[in-house]
Design an enzyme around this catalytic site. Structure first.
Site, PDB file in Angstrom:
ATOM      1  N   HIS A  83      25.955  44.695  54.720  1.00 11.53           N
ATOM      2  CA  HIS A  83      27.086  45.241  54.128  1.00 11.53           C
ATOM      3  C   HIS A  83      27.230  44.802  52.669  1.00 11.53           C
ATOM      4  CE1 HIS A  83      28.521  45.232  58.678  1.00 11.53           C
ATOM      5  NE2 HIS A  83      28.072  46.321  58.233  1.00 11.53           N
ATOM      6  N   GLU A 281      28.753  34.771  60.390  1.00 12.72           N
ATOM      7  CA  GLU A 281      29.782  35.361  60.021  1.00 12.72           C
ATOM      8  C   GLU A 281      29.858  34.056  58.983  1.00 12.72           C
ATOM      9  OE1 GLU A 281      30.853  38.299  59.541  1.00 12.72           O
ATOM     10  OE2 GLU A 281      30.105  39.470  61.298  1.00 12.72           O
TER      11      GLU A 281
END
Length: 443
Positions: A83, A281
């Site tokens: 992303h 993450e």
């Protein structure tokens, strides 16, 4: 020999110290090319394809044998910036590259890691998205998707339901790349939360979705991998560092338990590429101020290195016939943990099975022959930078050309669709629906 390298390492050329800031495409390319030039004996820089706008998808390989695969040397990879607006992982990989190449021959652990592993780094899978970010934001920025406005982490074939989206150039490049190497272990680096998430991201009742989870046959290994990373990151392991986010005990979660995701890269790696992959993450804020990058490097450096070392878990070896010919495309699986797409030997007859310490029965299957069973015991204390080595000599004669090797992989369709109550897997309960909506812009 290692001590000789430690001494010679003092004579190696140095790459100019990498600053803690965000490096756009030209700066990143310049850094990677500089590393490849100055450390040519342990690196290889190549592009696996182009983005929508024609930017190179760079991969830097670090290892004692960077140019090509060597038998017995496992392949590891890190992929970041899937992303475009999730930026911390991109910068961490550049600093990890610098740390490895500048400490080869100086730090014994790093030298051993380079000696026994081929480590592939893709700092940016979505360079168009990164360059498109005009106003960085902690939650969402223009640039998350690629230049065709597709989310790359929902763009892969899915094993649980059809994912009828247009496959993007970046996705196709990664899928083709996975065919060229025998990847064993991987992680993809994201932002927007602080947790190590492991497969499956999607599922069916047979994988546990009725209990708000979706587990692989190798769940024990995946939990170990996620814990290995999270436990060495002092903020991640707390599990509740990000405000207004879910709490994650010990900093890890099953992907489906967090929220269901169709077309994700980690499930694709595990099912179709025989590569164990988890999602990391790394920051509550997707695009934090660059002044905080040293903080993220200090918190993640030990985890990044220790996670690479896990590629040496379990057992590895080659499968031979009685004439000593290595046999490709032979199914090699552990009994009671068979994969929906069976794991097979590569063109060198090699297999790699990530396993925790314990006793296992390996089932070796060659088309046209009865299964061959053999027992292995993985010791509690693994060998330094090597899985247990066990070559398998099958009790028959065969020829390489007698075993079909053309397109042995499973079709890219929902392989779990024939299992009972498949449709229920795509209709999670109200809780999972609300969690999905709340976190839809995280992974």
């Amino acid at each position: 020999m290692d001590f000789v390298r430690l001494w010679l390492g003092l004579l190696l050329p140095l790459v100019a110290a990498l600053d803690f800031g965000y490096h756009h495409q030209e700066e990143m390319e310049a850094f990677l090319k500089n590393v490849a030039q100055n450390y040519s004996s342990i690196t290889r820089l190549h592009s696996i394809g182009k983005s929508v706008k024609g930017r190179n998808l760079w991969v830097l390989v670090v290892g004692r044998f960077p140019k090509e695969h060597r038998i017995g040397i496992p392949e590891f990879k890190y992929v970041a910036n899937m992303h475009g607006d999730e930026t911390v992982g991109r910068e961490l990989l550049l600093h990890l590259i610098e740390h490895l190449v500048t400490n080869d021959g100086k730090d014994l652990e790093i030298t051993n890691l380079i000696n026994h592993t081929r480590i592939h780094f893709m700092p940016s899978m979505n360079p168009d998205g990164f360059e498109a970010v005009v106003k960085p934001d902690c939650f969402y920025s223009i640039g998350r998707e690629n230049n065709n406005y597709y989310d790359l982490n929902r763009n892969f074939p899915d094993a649980f339901e059809f994912n009828n989206v247009s496959r993007q150039p970046e996705t196709v490049a990664v899928m083709e790349w996975l065919k060229t190497e025998t990847f064993v272990l991987s992680a993809n680096l994201h932002g927007g939360a602080l947790v190590a998430s492991y497969p499956f991201d999607n599922g069916v009742p047979a994988t546990g979705t009725l209990h708000s989870r979706s587990l692989t046959p190798d769940d024990d290994v995946f939990q170990h991998l996620a814990h290995t990373y999270a436990s060495r990151n002092p903020t991640m392991k707390k599990g509740d560092h990000c405000k207004n986010k879910m709490n994650f005990p010990n900093g890890i979660t099953n992907g489906y338990s967090w929220y269901p995701l169709k077309g994700g890269m980690q499930d694709y790696n595990y099912i179709w590429a025989q590569c164990f992959e988890i999602t990391l993450e790394l920051s509550c804020c997707k695009y934090p101020h660059e002044e905080k990058l040293p903080f993220f490097w200090n918190k993640n450096k030990a985890s990044l290195i220790e996670y690479i070392k896990q590629v040496h878990l379990g057992v590895k070896g080659q499968v031979f016939d009685q004439n000593g010919n290595p046999l490709p495309n032979v199914i090699v699986e552990v009994q009671d943990r068979k994969h929906i797409c069976p794991y097979r030997t590569n063109k060198f007859g090699e297999y790699y099975l990530l396993l925790l310490p314990g006793s296992y029965v390996i089932n070796v299957t060659v088309p046209g022959h009865d299964p061959y069973l053999t027992k292995v015991v993985i010791p509690e204390k693994s060998q330094n930078f090597s899985a247990l080595k066990k070559d398998i000599l099958l009790p028959f004669r065969g020829q390489l050309d007698s075993i079909p090797v053309s397109n042995p992989s499973c079709p890219k369709i929902p392989l779990y669709s024939d299992l009972p109550s498949h449709s229920a897997a795509t209709k999670p309960g109200l809780f999972l629906f609300l969690v999905t909506i709340f976190h839809i812009f995280v992974k």
